[in-house]
Design a protein around this motif. Structure first.
Motif, PDB file in Angstrom:
ATOM      1  N   GLY A  74      54.899 -26.014  12.904  1.00  0.00           N
ATOM      2  CA  GLY A  74      54.573 -26.188  11.691  1.00  0.00           C
ATOM      3  C   GLY A  74      53.396 -25.335  11.138  1.00  0.00           C
ATOM      4  O   GLY A  74      52.551 -25.192  11.776  1.00  0.00           O
ATOM      5  N   VAL A  75      53.611 -24.721   9.857  1.00  0.00           N
ATOM      6  CA  VAL A  75      52.484 -23.948   9.194  1.00  0.00           C
ATOM      7  C   VAL A  75      52.189 -24.325   7.967  1.00  0.00           C
ATOM      8  O   VAL A  75      52.918 -24.568   6.969  1.00  0.00           O
ATOM      9  CB  VAL A  75      53.153 -22.526   9.036  1.00  0.00           C
ATOM     10  CG1 VAL A  75      52.009 -21.448   8.370  1.00  0.00           C
ATOM     11  CG2 VAL A  75      53.574 -21.754  10.417  1.00  0.00           C
ATOM     12  N   VAL A  76      50.705 -24.562   7.647  1.00  0.00           N
ATOM     13  CA  VAL A  76      50.234 -25.100   6.396  1.00  0.00           C
ATOM     14  C   VAL A  76      49.676 -23.805   6.039  1.00  0.00           C
ATOM     15  O   VAL A  76      48.703 -23.075   6.516  1.00  0.00           O
ATOM     16  CB  VAL A  76      49.009 -25.994   6.529  1.00  0.00           C
ATOM     17  CG1 VAL A  76      48.618 -26.397   5.281  1.00  0.00           C
ATOM     18  CG2 VAL A  76      49.759 -27.150   7.094  1.00  0.00           C
ATOM     19  N   PRO A  80      50.394 -19.468   3.966  1.00  0.00           N
ATOM     20  CA  PRO A  80      51.072 -18.637   3.912  1.00  0.00           C
ATOM     21  C   PRO A  80      52.277 -18.429   5.213  1.00  0.00           C
ATOM     22  O   PRO A  80      51.617 -18.492   6.142  1.00  0.00           O
ATOM     23  CB  PRO A  80      50.368 -17.310   3.794  1.00  0.00           C
ATOM     24  CG  PRO A  80      48.989 -17.850   2.972  1.00  0.00           C
ATOM     25  CD  PRO A  80      48.852 -19.016   3.750  1.00  0.00           C
ATOM     26  N   MET A  81      53.445 -18.176   4.979  1.00  0.00           N
ATOM     27  CA  MET A  81      54.397 -17.964   5.950  1.00  0.00           C
ATOM     28  C   MET A  81      54.516 -16.519   6.228  1.00  0.00           C
ATOM     29  O   MET A  81      54.491 -15.703   5.481  1.00  0.00           O
ATOM     30  CB  MET A  81      56.057 -18.622   5.350  1.00  0.00           C
ATOM     31  CG  MET A  81      55.768 -20.131   5.047  1.00  0.00           C
ATOM     32  SD  MET A  81      55.390 -21.132   6.439  1.00  0.00           S
ATOM     33  CE  MET A  81      56.867 -20.950   7.442  1.00  0.00           C
ATOM     34  N   ALA A  82      54.598 -16.608   7.857  1.00  0.00           N
ATOM     35  CA  ALA A  82      55.240 -15.111   8.125  1.00  0.00           C
ATOM     36  C   ALA A  82      56.064 -15.080   9.319  1.00  0.00           C
ATOM     37  O   ALA A  82      56.285 -16.282   9.848  1.00  0.00           O
ATOM     38  CB  ALA A  82      53.722 -14.457   8.526  1.00  0.00           C
ATOM     39  N   ASP A  83      56.572 -14.224   9.653  1.00  0.00           N
ATOM     40  CA  ASP A  83      57.246 -14.103  10.928  1.00  0.00           C
ATOM     41  C   ASP A  83      56.653 -14.272  12.150  1.00  0.00           C
ATOM     42  O   ASP A  83      55.940 -13.088  12.592  1.00  0.00           O
ATOM     43  CB  ASP A  83      58.184 -12.853  10.718  1.00  0.00           C
ATOM     44  CG  ASP A  83      58.987 -12.715  12.167  1.00  0.00           C
ATOM     45  OD1 ASP A  83      58.951 -13.884  12.920  1.00  0.00           O
ATOM     46  OD2 ASP A  83      59.650 -11.489  12.147  1.00  0.00           O
ATOM     47  N   LEU A  84      56.498 -15.063  12.803  1.00  0.00           N
ATOM     48  CA  LEU A  84      55.373 -15.489  14.013  1.00  0.00           C
ATOM     49  C   LEU A  84      56.145 -15.219  15.110  1.00  0.00           C
ATOM     50  O   LEU A  84      55.582 -15.263  16.346  1.00  0.00           O
ATOM     51  CB  LEU A  84      54.866 -16.811  13.974  1.00  0.00           C
ATOM     52  CG  LEU A  84      54.142 -17.189  12.797  1.00  0.00           C
ATOM     53  CD1 LEU A  84      53.467 -18.423  12.915  1.00  0.00           C
ATOM     54  CD2 LEU A  84      53.122 -16.149  12.531  1.00  0.00           C
ATOM     55  N   THR A  85      57.538 -14.813  15.053  1.00  0.00           N
ATOM     56  CA  THR A  85      58.356 -14.345  16.421  1.00  0.00           C
ATOM     57  C   THR A  85      59.080 -15.652  16.623  1.00  0.00           C
ATOM     58  O   THR A  85      59.882 -15.455  17.822  1.00  0.00           O
ATOM     59  CB  THR A  85      57.822 -13.653  17.537  1.00  0.00           C
ATOM     60  OG1 THR A  85      56.987 -14.358  18.040  1.00  0.00           O
ATOM     61  CG2 THR A  85      57.401 -12.222  16.851  1.00  0.00           C
ATOM     62  N   TYR A  86      58.548 -16.838  16.247  1.00  0.00           N
ATOM     63  CA  TYR A  86      59.454 -18.022  16.574  1.00  0.00           C
ATOM     64  C   TYR A  86      59.606 -19.030  15.366  1.00  0.00           C
ATOM     65  O   TYR A  86      58.965 -18.843  14.271  1.00  0.00           O
ATOM     66  CB  TYR A  86      58.874 -19.004  17.747  1.00  0.00           C
ATOM     67  CG  TYR A  86      57.103 -18.944  17.201  1.00  0.00           C
ATOM     68  CD1 TYR A  86      56.293 -19.935  16.523  1.00  0.00           C
ATOM     69  CD2 TYR A  86      56.410 -17.864  18.060  1.00  0.00           C
ATOM     70  CE1 TYR A  86      55.277 -19.732  16.266  1.00  0.00           C
ATOM     71  CE2 TYR A  86      54.981 -18.038  17.869  1.00  0.00           C
ATOM     72  CZ  TYR A  86      54.567 -18.901  16.889  1.00  0.00           C
ATOM     73  OH  TYR A  86      53.229 -18.985  16.735  1.00  0.00           O
ATOM     74  N   PRO A  87      60.710 -19.974  15.321  1.00  0.00           N
ATOM     75  CA  PRO A  87      60.922 -20.694  14.201  1.00  0.00           C
ATOM     76  C   PRO A  87      59.552 -21.542  13.689  1.00  0.00           C
ATOM     77  O   PRO A  87      58.930 -21.990  14.648  1.00  0.00           O
ATOM     78  CB  PRO A  87      62.183 -21.552  14.503  1.00  0.00           C
ATOM     79  CG  PRO A  87      62.679 -20.831  15.537  1.00  0.00           C
ATOM     80  CD  PRO A  87      61.678 -20.233  16.413  1.00  0.00           C
ATOM     81  N   THR A  88      59.275 -21.708  12.491  1.00  0.00           N
ATOM     82  CA  THR A  88      58.150 -22.537  11.838  1.00  0.00           C
ATOM     83  C   THR A  88      58.833 -23.330  10.805  1.00  0.00           C
ATOM     84  O   THR A  88      59.857 -22.728  10.232  1.00  0.00           O
ATOM     85  CB  THR A  88      57.007 -21.613  11.545  1.00  0.00           C
ATOM     86  OG1 THR A  88      57.407 -20.578  10.590  1.00  0.00           O
ATOM     87  CG2 THR A  88      56.410 -20.986  12.764  1.00  0.00           C
ATOM     88  N   ALA A  99      57.490 -24.828   7.064  1.00  0.00           N
ATOM     89  CA  ALA A  99      56.597 -24.796   5.949  1.00  0.00           C
ATOM     90  C   ALA A  99      56.110 -26.270   5.865  1.00  0.00           C
ATOM     91  O   ALA A  99      56.915 -27.039   5.600  1.00  0.00           O
ATOM     92  CB  ALA A  99      56.985 -24.158   4.800  1.00  0.00           C
ATOM     93  N   LEU A 100      54.915 -26.365   5.755  1.00  0.00           N
ATOM     94  CA  LEU A 100      54.484 -27.830   5.580  1.00  0.00           C
ATOM     95  C   LEU A 100      53.248 -27.972   4.532  1.00  0.00           C
ATOM     96  O   LEU A 100      52.606 -26.825   4.375  1.00  0.00           O
ATOM     97  CB  LEU A 100      53.504 -28.376   6.808  1.00  0.00           C
ATOM     98  CG  LEU A 100      54.533 -28.436   8.048  1.00  0.00           C
ATOM     99  CD1 LEU A 100      53.915 -28.747   9.457  1.00  0.00           C
ATOM    100  CD2 LEU A 100      55.714 -29.473   7.849  1.00  0.00           C
ATOM    101  N   ALA A 101      52.811 -28.848   3.807  1.00  0.00           N
ATOM    102  CA  ALA A 101      51.712 -29.253   3.147  1.00  0.00           C
ATOM    103  C   ALA A 101      50.839 -29.971   4.031  1.00  0.00           C
ATOM    104  O   ALA A 101      51.116 -30.545   4.913  1.00  0.00           O
ATOM    105  CB  ALA A 101      51.997 -30.020   1.971  1.00  0.00           C
TER     106      ALA A 101
END
Length: 670
Positions: A394-396, A398-406, A408-410
């Motif tokens: 999970g990513v808190v 800005p989202m970016a293409d990290l080469t694996y699925p993520t 978006a989280l608060a």
């Protein structure tokens, strides 16, 4: 475990291992082209043929699983003839390019043709011709040499996470390429050069430059990101000609980011190679005696401060801290980005899980970071774990293409995302700490790891991801404001009368208050150097023996590969000479003596190449000052290719930036 006999030698290997791995365990060399330890098995080159008892024909050892009681033979007439036949087929279409091939002297095909091939060929047909492909400014392709091992295809898809390479056509018409001709969009593309067993993929900047036997090789460490990848610096005639990765399974495996690999041409451009002193408002060349004399006249009786740069070695920072203490100053800072880091405990600012520990995680929350551009090799390790199917990310921020699925989280949702994870991880980027609420974000991230069960005696799931190789050592040394001392913002805004910048280029020079006497010590002349009153030319990381600490707290040594240009000197020696001129001589005059004193004051520097200690024995978190704000996190690195003075001076990195950062054309409908 299965017991296997290889050429009369009995070995035990794990169930599911391949025959090739059993042969290696027995100390037997088996040639191969398509097989690579860190890639999936393709089994298409057939060079690794061996005999197995009761098998009707030779088998490809890389793709054949072992069975208990199996007997393998690696050097029989049948095996030798099979390998010679395979090599003969491979050389049918391979051009006789060895005299002009950049892979010459390091070519697996060349070596194995000598060791396992015939001394003649029965084929005299014309060789096929294949168009060279454009895959970006870093990789040179000569596809006539390609033997279709597909290592590059598997690396791009599995490790780099950009499945842009593949095969088109069949049989003799098969070609490896990018389908649509384009630059590979990976920060790890240079590793294709290392894994290609022939000269089909070579370094474009290194083309026709040198032969490997002409180079002097020096082991060192990469400081252009905080992973601290093990590298080898290859030098000829006092000039760095290439940088290669070394194998270090706990840090970088055998990979290296493109910035650390290709930016070395910036080491010889825009360099500071002699002292300068400002006279009558203009910087003018000076001798070392004049430059140090100007400092000796300017500093006494003034409020002095020091700022350390992001890629400096620990020895130079320790020496400068000692000089400031001798001058009675506690105005120190190493956080050019303004990150609200807490250095009261090492695990408040380290990547405590360890880079290799990522492979035990089953849930990760990334806060205010883009590891793909901040630490590409570490990001590849996260992808490696995700490929097993046992990880969610999970990513808190800005989202970016990290080469694996993520996902978006608060920040308030991150706890639920980690719920149920056996080994949860929190990765906190420095970008999340650079805001006014950075201290509150740090405390919240620690609490998140604690509440998710990530802080226990056998697992430490709180991690800070730094960006450069000198940032952690500065924190270990306590290069921070002392009692009553000014931080970076205070020093720049006029809190000191004189400012010593040790390789500090990471802020806008216009922030320095008018009237401040500025000493710039560094290796490249940029805007901050132009603002200085005295310039002291230092050494880049390839030009000195230095100690660096990576993001997980691993202490590593870089070694001098070339001497600094012109009159430039190693940084700790400059500071030692300045201390003598100022009448506060530092108590060491050799690198060994400096390191002994540094290790006595900070014992962490005596523990070379040791990863983080496992687990968390005290889960009391850092004290939060202030409340969390509403401002979104800002990613600190937007341009992967140009982030420090070396990369900004590199023509190769400039070409990459122009290639990858060019604006996309708008569609007609837009």
């Amino acid at each position: 475990m299965a017991k296997v006999t290889v050429d009369g030698i009995e070995v035990e290997v794990p169930n599911g291992a391949s025959v090739l791995q059993a042969c290696e365990a027995a100390g037997k060399e088996v040639p191969r082209f398509c097989y690579h330890e860190r890639l999936s098995v393709a089994g298409n080159c057939r060079m690794c043929l061996v005999e197995v008892e009761k098998a009707p024909k030779p088998v490809a050892s890389c793709a054949y699983p072992v069975m208990d009681g199996m007997k393998v033979f690696t050097d029989t007439p049948v095996v030798r003839n099979a390998r010679r036949g395979v090599m003969e087929f491979l050389l049918i279409n391979h051009p006789l390019d060895c005299p002009i091939c950049d892979q010459g002297g390091e070519c697996d095909l060349q070596d194995q043709a000598m060791a396992y091939g015939r001394d003649l060929s029965r084929y005299d047909e014309g060789k096929r011709a294949v168009k060279d492909k454009y895959v970006g400014p870093l990789i040179k392709t000569v596809m006539n040499r390609c033997i279709h091992c597909t290592r590059c295809v598997r690396f791009a898809a599995e490790v780099a996470g950009v499945p842009e390479m593949g095969a088109t056509g069949r049989g003799e018409g098969m070609e490896i390429g990018t389908y649509v001709e384009k630059a590979l969009s990976s920060e790890l593309s240079g590793n294709l050069i290392d894994i290609c067993p022939v000269g089909a993929l070579t370094s474009r900047p290194y083309a026709f430059v040198s032969r490997p036997w002409e180079l002097r090789k020096t082991d060192s460490v990469d400081v252009l990101d905080a992973v601290g990848a093990a590298i080898r610096v290859d030098v000829r005639g006092g000039e760095v000609l290439r940088i290669m990765p070394r194998v270090h399974d706990d840090v970088n495996e055998e990979w290296l980011g493109d910035r650390g690999r290709f930016s070395f041409d910036g080491l010889k451009r825009n360099r500071l190679d002699r002292p300068w002193v400002r006279r009558d408002g203009k910087l003018q060349p000076a001798s070392w005696a004049e430059a140090l004399g100007a400092i000796a006249r300017a500093l006494p009786g003034k409020r002095v401060g020091a700022i350390a740069g992001d890629t400096m070695d620990a020895e130079a920072m320790f020496a400068l801290k000692g000089l400031m203490a001798a001058l009675g100053s506690t105005n120190l800072d190493c956080r050019q980005d303004g990150a609200k880091l807490n250095a009261s405990r090492p695990d408040y600012y380290l990547f405590n899980t360890g880079i290799a520990g990522i492979e035990q995680a089953d849930a990760i929350v990334i806060i205010g970071s883009n590891p793909r551009v901040e630490a590409p090799v570490l990001n590849a390790r996260i992808r490696k774990r995700w490929m097993t199917g046992a990880l969610r990310v999970g990513v808190v921020g800005p989202m970016a293409d990290l080469t694996y699925p993520t996902q978006a989280l608060a920040l308030r949702e991150a706890g639920a995302f980690l719920e149920g994870a056996k080994n949860p991880m929190v990765i906190l980027g420095r970008g999340a700490l650079a805001g006014e609420d950075g201290a509150a974000v740090l405390a919240a991230a620690w609490d998140l790891a604690k509440q998710a069960g990530g802080l226990r005696e056998d697992w430490h799931g709180f991690n800070v991801l730094h960006q450069f190789g000198g940032q952690v050592a500065a924190l270990d040394l306590g290069f921070l404001p002392g009692e009553g001392g000014q931080d970076l913002a205070g020093m720049l805004s006029g809190g000191v009368d004189a400012l010593w910048l040790l390789g500090a280029d990471g802020f806008d020079a216009s922030r320095i208050a008018p009237g401040t006497f500025v000493i710039y010590q560094g290796h490249h002349g940029e805007a901050v150097a132009a603002r200085a009153d005295v310039i002291l030319p230092g050494a880049a990381y390839t030009e000195k023996d230095g100690t660096y600490v990576n993001t997980e707290g691993r202490v590593q040594r870089g070694r001098m590969a070339v001497t600094p240009p012109g009159e430039a000197r190693e940084d700790w020696k400059i500071i030692r000479a300045a201390s003598q001129m100022l009448g506060v001589t530092l108590p060491y005059d050799s690198l060994e003596a400096l390191r002994a004193e540094m290790a006595a004051a900070h014992p962490v520097f005596a523990r070379l190449d040791q990863g983080p200690l496992p687990g968390c024995t005290d889960d009391a978190g850092p004290v939060a000052t202030g409340a969390l704000g509403m401002a979104p996190f800002q990613l600190p690195i937007q341009n992967y290719w140009q982030v420090d003075p070396i990369t900004r001076a590199s023509p190769t990195m400039a070409e990459c930036a122009a290639t990858y950062l060019q604006p996309k054309p708008l569609l007609a409908a837009e």
